[in-house]
Structures are given as C-alpha cells and as structure tokens.
Design a protein around this motif. Sequence first.
Motif, PDB file in Angstrom:
ATOM      1  N   ASP A  38       0.801  -1.223   0.000  1.00  0.00           N
ATOM      2  CA  ASP A  38       0.000   0.000   0.000  1.00  0.00           C
ATOM      3  C   ASP A  38       0.835   1.275   0.000  1.00  0.00           C
ATOM      4  OD1 ASP A  38      -2.376  -1.463   0.092  1.00  0.00           O
ATOM      5  OD2 ASP A  38      -2.369  -1.544   2.282  1.00  0.00           O
ATOM      6  N   ALA A  39       2.165   1.147  -0.078  1.00  0.00           N
ATOM      7  CA  ALA A  39       3.030   2.321   0.008  1.00  0.00           C
ATOM      8  C   ALA A  39       2.754   3.304  -1.126  1.00  0.00           C
ATOM      9  CB  ALA A  39       4.499   1.894  -0.007  1.00  0.00           C
ATOM     10  N   ARG A  40       2.660   2.803  -2.348  1.00  0.00           N
ATOM     11  CA  ARG A  40       2.447   3.682  -3.508  1.00  0.00           C
ATOM     12  C   ARG A  40       1.108   4.397  -3.425  1.00  0.00           C
ATOM     13  NH1 ARG A  40       4.345   4.224  -8.904  1.00  0.00           N
ATOM     14  NH2 ARG A  40       5.928   2.628  -8.469  1.00  0.00           N
ATOM     15  N   ASP A  41       0.055   3.649  -3.140  1.00  0.00           N
ATOM     16  CA  ASP A  41      -1.280   4.263  -3.085  1.00  0.00           C
ATOM     17  C   ASP A  41      -1.364   5.294  -1.967  1.00  0.00           C
ATOM     18  OD1 ASP A  41      -4.250   4.244  -3.814  1.00  0.00           O
ATOM     19  OD2 ASP A  41      -4.325   3.706  -1.683  1.00  0.00           O
ATOM     20  N   PHE A  42      -0.784   4.984  -0.805  1.00  0.00           N
ATOM     21  CA  PHE A  42      -0.807   5.910   0.327  1.00  0.00           C
ATOM     22  C   PHE A  42      -0.175   7.237  -0.049  1.00  0.00           C
ATOM     23  CE2 PHE A  42       1.113   7.793   4.093  1.00  0.00           C
ATOM     24  CZ  PHE A  42       0.092   7.746   5.033  1.00  0.00           C
ATOM     25  N   ASN A  46       2.855  12.984  -8.108  1.00  0.00           N
ATOM     26  CA  ASN A  46       2.191  11.932  -8.885  1.00  0.00           C
ATOM     27  C   ASN A  46       2.965  10.626  -8.709  1.00  0.00           C
ATOM     28  OD1 ASN A  46       0.812  10.335 -10.667  1.00  0.00           O
ATOM     29  ND2 ASN A  46       1.345  11.517 -12.501  1.00  0.00           N
ATOM     30  N   ILE A  47       2.735   9.974  -7.579  1.00  0.00           N
ATOM     31  CA  ILE A  47       3.469   8.758  -7.245  1.00  0.00           C
ATOM     32  C   ILE A  47       3.129   7.628  -8.217  1.00  0.00           C
ATOM     33  CG2 ILE A  47       3.917   7.044  -5.448  1.00  0.00           C
ATOM     34  CD1 ILE A  47       4.999   9.760  -4.743  1.00  0.00           C
ATOM     35  N   ASN A  48       1.868   7.565  -8.664  1.00  0.00           N
ATOM     36  CA  ASN A  48       1.493   6.502  -9.605  1.00  0.00           C
ATOM     37  C   ASN A  48       2.236   6.633 -10.935  1.00  0.00           C
ATOM     38  OD1 ASN A  48      -0.202   5.250  -7.823  1.00  0.00           O
ATOM     39  ND2 ASN A  48      -2.095   6.083  -8.674  1.00  0.00           N
ATOM     40  N   GLY A  49       2.742   7.828 -11.221  1.00  0.00           N
ATOM     41  CA  GLY A  49       3.502   8.025 -12.449  1.00  0.00           C
ATOM     42  C   GLY A  49       4.985   7.745 -12.307  1.00  0.00           C
ATOM     43  N   LEU A  50       5.448   7.417 -11.096  1.00  0.00           N
ATOM     44  CA  LEU A  50       6.867   7.157 -10.888  1.00  0.00           C
ATOM     45  C   LEU A  50       7.225   5.731 -11.260  1.00  0.00           C
ATOM     46  CD1 LEU A  50       7.672   8.856  -7.442  1.00  0.00           C
ATOM     47  CD2 LEU A  50       7.764   9.844  -9.732  1.00  0.00           C
ATOM     48  N   ALA A 105      11.423   0.462  -6.445  1.00  0.00           N
ATOM     49  CA  ALA A 105      10.697  -0.652  -7.073  1.00  0.00           C
ATOM     50  C   ALA A 105       9.224  -0.288  -6.998  1.00  0.00           C
ATOM     51  CB  ALA A 105      10.986  -1.956  -6.330  1.00  0.00           C
ATOM     52  N   PRO A 106       8.353  -1.034  -7.674  1.00  0.00           N
ATOM     53  CA  PRO A 106       6.930  -0.669  -7.642  1.00  0.00           C
ATOM     54  C   PRO A 106       6.354  -0.463  -6.248  1.00  0.00           C
ATOM     55  CG  PRO A 106       7.305  -2.301  -9.340  1.00  0.00           C
ATOM     56  CD  PRO A 106       8.607  -2.155  -8.610  1.00  0.00           C
ATOM     57  N   ASP A 107       6.870  -1.197  -5.249  1.00  0.00           N
ATOM     58  CA  ASP A 107       6.325  -1.063  -3.897  1.00  0.00           C
ATOM     59  C   ASP A 107       7.386  -0.640  -2.886  1.00  0.00           C
ATOM     60  OD1 ASP A 107       7.851  -3.346  -3.843  1.00  0.00           O
ATOM     61  OD2 ASP A 107       6.322  -4.624  -2.899  1.00  0.00           O
ATOM     62  N   SER A 108       8.444   0.048  -3.351  1.00  0.00           N
ATOM     63  CA  SER A 108       9.530   0.451  -2.455  1.00  0.00           C
ATOM     64  C   SER A 108      10.017   1.852  -2.816  1.00  0.00           C
ATOM     65  CB  SER A 108      10.685  -0.543  -2.542  1.00  0.00           C
ATOM     66  OG  SER A 108      11.759  -0.147  -1.718  1.00  0.00           O
ATOM     67  N   PHE A 109      10.156   2.716  -1.792  1.00  0.00           N
ATOM     68  CA  PHE A 109      10.522   4.111  -2.013  1.00  0.00           C
ATOM     69  C   PHE A 109      11.517   4.573  -0.943  1.00  0.00           C
ATOM     70  CE2 PHE A 109       6.277   3.355  -3.528  1.00  0.00           C
ATOM     71  CZ  PHE A 109       6.260   3.947  -4.781  1.00  0.00           C
ATOM     72  N   TYR A 110      12.375   5.511  -1.343  1.00  0.00           N
ATOM     73  CA  TYR A 110      13.161   6.269  -0.385  1.00  0.00           C
ATOM     74  C   TYR A 110      12.457   7.604  -0.169  1.00  0.00           C
ATOM     75  CZ  TYR A 110      17.364   3.288  -0.759  1.00  0.00           C
ATOM     76  OH  TYR A 110      18.263   2.257  -0.716  1.00  0.00           O
ATOM     77  N   VAL A 165       2.189  13.357  10.376  1.00  0.00           N
ATOM     78  CA  VAL A 165       1.120  13.378   9.375  1.00  0.00           C
ATOM     79  C   VAL A 165       0.920  11.996   8.764  1.00  0.00           C
ATOM     80  CG1 VAL A 165       2.548  14.052   7.392  1.00  0.00           C
ATOM     81  CG2 VAL A 165       0.147  14.675   7.438  1.00  0.00           C
ATOM     82  N   MET A 166       2.004  11.237   8.590  1.00  0.00           N
ATOM     83  CA  MET A 166       1.852   9.888   8.043  1.00  0.00           C
ATOM     84  C   MET A 166       1.114   8.991   9.027  1.00  0.00           C
ATOM     85  SD  MET A 166       5.403   9.250   5.943  1.00  0.00           S
ATOM     86  CE  MET A 166       4.783   7.717   5.233  1.00  0.00           C
ATOM     87  N   ASP A 167       1.431   9.129  10.298  1.00  0.00           N
ATOM     88  CA  ASP A 167       0.736   8.339  11.313  1.00  0.00           C
ATOM     89  C   ASP A 167      -0.742   8.714  11.378  1.00  0.00           C
ATOM     90  OD1 ASP A 167       0.846   6.493  13.725  1.00  0.00           O
ATOM     91  OD2 ASP A 167       0.129   8.333  14.680  1.00  0.00           O
ATOM     92  N   GLN A 168      -1.046   9.984  11.232  1.00  0.00           N
ATOM     93  CA  GLN A 168      -2.435  10.450  11.290  1.00  0.00           C
ATOM     94  C   GLN A 168      -3.279   9.842  10.186  1.00  0.00           C
ATOM     95  OE1 GLN A 168      -2.864  14.726  11.142  1.00  0.00           O
ATOM     96  NE2 GLN A 168      -5.000  14.587  10.487  1.00  0.00           N
ATOM     97  N   PHE A 169      -2.694   9.705   8.990  1.00  0.00           N
ATOM     98  CA  PHE A 169      -3.448   9.223   7.839  1.00  0.00           C
ATOM     99  C   PHE A 169      -3.377   7.710   7.652  1.00  0.00           C
ATOM    100  CE2 PHE A 169      -2.980  13.679   6.240  1.00  0.00           C
ATOM    101  CZ  PHE A 169      -4.337  13.950   6.166  1.00  0.00           C
ATOM    102  N   THR A 170      -2.622   7.020   8.488  1.00  0.00           N
ATOM    103  CA  THR A 170      -2.493   5.571   8.360  1.00  0.00           C
ATOM    104  C   THR A 170      -3.579   4.876   9.171  1.00  0.00           C
ATOM    105  OG1 THR A 170      -0.092   5.702   8.029  1.00  0.00           O
ATOM    106  CG2 THR A 170      -0.989   3.585   8.722  1.00  0.00           C
ATOM    107  N   PHE A 171      -4.317   4.009   8.502  1.00  0.00           N
ATOM    108  CA  PHE A 171      -5.367   3.237   9.167  1.00  0.00           C
ATOM    109  C   PHE A 171      -5.055   1.746   9.008  1.00  0.00           C
ATOM    110  CE2 PHE A 171      -7.187   7.373   8.194  1.00  0.00           C
ATOM    111  CZ  PHE A 171      -7.712   7.734   9.429  1.00  0.00           C
ATOM    112  N   ALA A 172      -5.523   1.147   7.946  1.00  0.00           N
ATOM    113  CA  ALA A 172      -5.253  -0.281   7.752  1.00  0.00           C
ATOM    114  C   ALA A 172      -4.236  -0.521   6.631  1.00  0.00           C
ATOM    115  CB  ALA A 172      -6.556  -1.013   7.445  1.00  0.00           C
ATOM    116  N   GLU A 173      -3.588   0.562   6.153  1.00  0.00           N
ATOM    117  CA  GLU A 173      -2.638   0.405   5.037  1.00  0.00           C
ATOM    118  C   GLU A 173      -1.465  -0.485   5.435  1.00  0.00           C
ATOM    119  OE1 GLU A 173      -4.828   4.224   4.328  1.00  0.00           O
ATOM    120  OE2 GLU A 173      -3.822   3.277   6.044  1.00  0.00           O
TER     121      GLU A 173
END
Length: 305
Positions: A20-24, A32-36, A63-68, A86-94
């Motif tokens: 779920d890293a890319r979608d998050f 535009n993460i989906n374009g990376l 990689a498709p599911d890995s980011f720096y 902010v990342m913790d605030q928006f993280t639920f079940a990802e």
Amino acid sequence: MTSSAYFPTSTHLFEMKGKDARDFLHRLTTTNINGLEPGDFRPGFFLNPQGKIRAAFRVACRAPDSFYLEVEGGAGDAWKDSLLTVMDQFTFAEKYELAETTGLANTWIFGLPGATENRLEERIIDGETLILLHGSKHAFAATWTSVWGPRTAVDRFVTAETTGRMEESEFDHSRIQTLFPRIDRELVLDANPLEIGMRYAVADNKGCYPGQEVVEKIVSLGAPAKRLALLSGVGPLPARGAALRTADGMEVGSVTSATREESEGFTVLALLRKNVATEGKKLNLAGPHADSPLEVNVERVSDYE
C-alpha cells in the motif's frame, strides 16, 4: 561547473515499502506517485485542507512497492517529526513499513559529472553501496546530488569527485541567488508551495489529495497572493523579518534570507505581494534607523509556471 560538496546538518533518509506504500503516498501528497517508475526522484508535500505545507520530502522510487523518502529535519528535527506525525495520522489499515536508514552519512554535491536530474542511482564502489539522489535543476540551476552511504565510502567519493567543501555561507549565497527556498527560512510549516517558487513540486491532473482544491483554485486564478523574489541593495545586512514597504509606506512583504555582496552590497530573498513582485520595482527596506530606510530593487521573481 566545478564540483563542490556541502554537508547538511540534519537530513534523514527513510525506506518505505509494502503493497500500500504507492497508493498511500499518491492519495495524500502533491506528487504523482502513480507516475513514478523505478529510478524516478521527485519533491513533494503533504498539505492541509487549506493548501498549506504540513511536511516536505523528496521521494525516489526503488521498485513498484519500495521508495526512499529524504527529509530535511530543520531546527530540532521539527520537519522530520512533522512528516512522521502526518503519516501516522493518515495511516489506518494500510500495509506498509517505514524505517529510517540509520548509520549512513550524507553530503550534497553540486556539479557532479554525468548526473541526470530527477533520478535515483545506486552505485557499488569498492564493495560499498552509495545512494545518489540527483535533484532537479529547479533547485540550484545546476546538477545537485544528495549522496548517502557509509561514512568512509562517502568521504572517498567526495575526495574523488569534488574539488572542495562548500561552507555554510557559500551554500546560502548560492541558493539565495537561485531563489531556492530553504527549510525554516522560506520553506516553513503552513507556507503555500506556490508562493515560495515550488510549483514544480505540485503535480497537475493527478487526482485528489488534501489541499488540492485550494491549489487548483490558485492555479486557475493565475498566480498566488505572494511571490518569492530576489532583491538587492547597499548598506547594513538586513535582518530576517525586516519589513518591505512601498514609497507611501504600505507594507508589502518581509525578508526571509540575506547574504552579503561586494562593496557593502547585499541580496535578500523576500515574500512580496504579487502586485509589487515585478522586476525593477523599487521598495524601501527597514534599516537600522527608522527614519532612514534602505532602497532595494527587485531583481528577479521566482517562476510560477
């Protein structure tokens, strides 16, 4: 350009991976993460609903599911803390993992031969891996590379690829001349990225994210209410926060950064109201004596398009 090395004081590198890293990141940031694709490297922001900055970062796709995620900490590492909050605030079940890559040294190299902007490169030199994040020329009008790796490997790389160390004053002078906003100066929490010349960090037509409606409205109106500008003058070096006024005394902006030039000259970065952010505009800058303001000239205004 002669290559030189600068050593930032509080930069952090995180690895974020998982299904779920890319979608998050795509749903919640200006990038535009989906374009990376693997190897791409871009700046971005988390914004609040009013389009103001909550966290700033640079992201590289491994990689498709890995980011720096590269983050400048700023004073007291407040920017690192803000990103994690902010990342913790928006993280639920990802489903993703976020971990800081501790134990690595970092330096920035300007003018690295063969650097391709907006790219991630991983080099193995003498059995040790170096992470090279080649930034956009928007930042310094030249190639700019953030290098991560074991301290000994980074030191050897700096010795082999650069001619010297860039001191803090040199770095500040260089980035002021190119209108590059710096953490805790122009780039502050609750700033608008469009006002500080970082339009390039906001992707068009990528879908919804917090603050997107406000950003799109500003874009449709043609320009933000304030613009980052470079001004020059002669006299005492202005203090951060010094007010800028028109000839009739109306306050139209304030200094965010200043650097000394030759012959008692100085240049400053300032946020100006858009109606006075025009090259050649003369303004008055509050000097050491209230009855003797300094005259300054608007030299350049940050790109908006």
